[in-house]
Design a protein around this motif. Sequence first.
Motif, short mmCIF file in Angstrom:
data_model
loop_
_atom_site.label_atom_id
_atom_site.label_comp_id
_atom_site.label_asym_id
_atom_site.label_seq_id
_atom_site.Cartn_x
_atom_site.Cartn_y
_atom_site.Cartn_z
N LYS A 83 0.53 4.18 1.46
CA LYS A 83 0.73 4.84 2.76
C LYS A 83 1.79 4.15 3.60
O LYS A 83 2.48 4.79 4.38
CB LYS A 83 -0.58 4.89 3.53
CG LYS A 83 -1.61 5.81 2.91
CD LYS A 83 -2.87 5.80 3.73
CE LYS A 83 -3.97 6.56 3.04
NZ LYS A 83 -5.22 6.49 3.79
N GLU A 84 1.93 2.84 3.44
CA GLU A 84 2.97 2.12 4.18
C GLU A 84 4.35 2.41 3.61
O GLU A 84 5.32 2.55 4.34
CB GLU A 84 2.68 0.62 4.14
CG GLU A 84 1.44 0.24 4.89
CD GLU A 84 1.01 -1.19 4.61
OE1 GLU A 84 1.67 -1.89 3.82
OE2 GLU A 84 -0.01 -1.60 5.18
N LYS A 85 4.43 2.52 2.29
CA LYS A 85 5.71 2.77 1.65
C LYS A 85 6.12 4.24 1.78
O LYS A 85 7.30 4.54 1.93
CB LYS A 85 5.64 2.37 0.18
CG LYS A 85 6.97 2.38 -0.52
CD LYS A 85 6.86 1.78 -1.90
CE LYS A 85 8.25 1.75 -2.56
NZ LYS A 85 8.19 1.18 -3.90
N TYR A 86 5.14 5.13 1.71
CA TYR A 86 5.40 6.57 1.81
C TYR A 86 4.56 7.16 2.93
O TYR A 86 3.41 7.56 2.71
CB TYR A 86 5.07 7.27 0.48
CG TYR A 86 5.82 6.71 -0.70
CD1 TYR A 86 7.16 7.05 -0.91
CD2 TYR A 86 5.21 5.85 -1.60
CE1 TYR A 86 7.85 6.54 -2.00
CE2 TYR A 86 5.89 5.34 -2.69
CZ TYR A 86 7.21 5.69 -2.87
OH TYR A 86 7.90 5.20 -3.95
N PRO A 87 5.09 7.25 4.14
CA PRO A 87 4.31 7.78 5.27
C PRO A 87 3.84 9.22 5.07
O PRO A 87 2.84 9.64 5.65
CB PRO A 87 5.28 7.69 6.45
CG PRO A 87 6.38 6.80 6.03
CD PRO A 87 6.40 6.79 4.53
N MET A 98 0.84 -1.18 0.00
CA MET A 98 0.00 0.00 0.00
C MET A 98 0.89 1.25 0.00
O MET A 98 1.98 1.26 0.57
CB MET A 98 -0.91 -0.04 1.22
CG MET A 98 -1.98 0.98 1.21
SD MET A 98 -3.18 0.59 2.50
CE MET A 98 -4.45 1.65 2.00
N SER A 129 0.19 9.60 4.00
CA SER A 129 -0.80 9.54 5.07
C SER A 129 -0.92 10.89 5.76
O SER A 129 -2.02 11.36 6.07
CB SER A 129 -0.41 8.47 6.07
OG SER A 129 -1.34 8.40 7.10
#
Length: 110
Positions: free
Chosen positions: A3-7, A1, A10
Amino acid sequence: MIKEKYPVASRVESIFKEFHGVIMGDDTDKLEEFLKKYKDSEVKSFCNGIKKDIVPVKNAISYSVSSGFVEGNNNKFKLIKRIVYGRSGLVNLSKKCKLAFLPQSEEFRV
């Protein structure tokens, strides 16, 4: 996902949701608070753009009327003009506009 790879995605999403709440509300002081809170964040250039046009943005928040309907019709007319006018002249532009803007009019006949 993503958002997990690029905080940061989020974080920007939460900033967007907060801004949406400010714009859809009716308190212009919250806009000032938002701009102060995020002036040195990932959306710094966005905040600077809002500051340049602060009066229209505050008016959009505090007044219930909108120019969206008029702007939508202007955009529609310009699109029709680009499509029709150059090739087929003023008469066909007029007919095309009547077709686009008055589709339920009983008095208009093609």
